[in-house]
Write a protein that holds these residues in place. Sequence first.
Motif: not given
Length: 256
Positions: A177-181, A171-173, A247-248
């Motif tokens: 968002y998805l973030k590859p681990r 979570k940002r603001d 950014v998506l």
Amino acid sequence: MKSLFPTKAAGLCLAAALVCLSVKSSEGVKSEAIVPCSRSDPKLSDCLLKLSPRIIAGFTELHPEFPAARIRDPQKIGTILSKTGDSSIGLSFKLTDNVLYGQKTDVVKDLKIDMKRRDLKVIIFCPRYEILCKYEMSGKVLFLPITGKGNGNITAVNTTFDLNIKWDIVKRDGVKYLKPRTYSYKIRPERTYLHFDNLFNGDKYLGEQMNQFMNDNHKELYSVFIPAFEKVLAEEDKQELTEILSVLPYDELFLD
Ligand SMILES: *[C@@H]1O[C@H](CO)[C@@H](O)[C@H](O)[C@H]1NC(C)=O
Ligand SMILES: *[C@@H]1O[C@H](CO)[C@@H](O)[C@H](O)[C@H]1NC(C)=O
């Protein structure tokens, strides 16, 4: 008067060496989703699999809506370095200026996505990859000494590519968002053709003998070259996908 629906290029990020690629969809007028599939669809994997040919068709182009996405065919790959070696193949090599050709002929054979476990598995087949590079090598190949520096060509025929991506939701603001681990490749060619120019300081006879020898023993060389490739490709593609997804917003990726 005709009303204008926004026709937004749709895109999606899965496929072999992977990236988000825009899908120019004429029927996508009803939605502005990047991926025209529903997250909650029990057949989400099938929906993504059906999109895959359109994604692969976009491999030869840049996609301005995803500035972080690179062209995938041809794809430039960073330096591939190996200093390891086992007892029979004590080979050090450095491959630079690598360019990979052929991903536009990729075919996605299978795709399984599990949104709960946040896990994507894709099996891709490519009839022919060609990697052109500058190489430097020294050490031993199956007990034979080798040394050289020049142009290299590694061509793989009928390659199966297993891709596995696991991700987190960050979570940002207040936006998800998805973030590859983790991001991994397993590359399994049926046949590999290797050619290294200028082996042994340009000694033509020794060079030809060694190229012949390596081609005769191509399967034994997989354990030397392939892990180094898998590692660099996966690292670069993970980085690229991370930038694209950062950014998506997750809630805007899918139809719902
Ligand atoms: C690379 O090697 C393959 C297989 O031997 C060959 O067909 C191809 O023409 C070579 N590419 C170049 C640029 O020499
Ligand atoms: C690659 O696959 C095709 C189609 O299955 C087959 O005809 C061909 O012999 C294979 N080539 C190699 C080098 O394995």
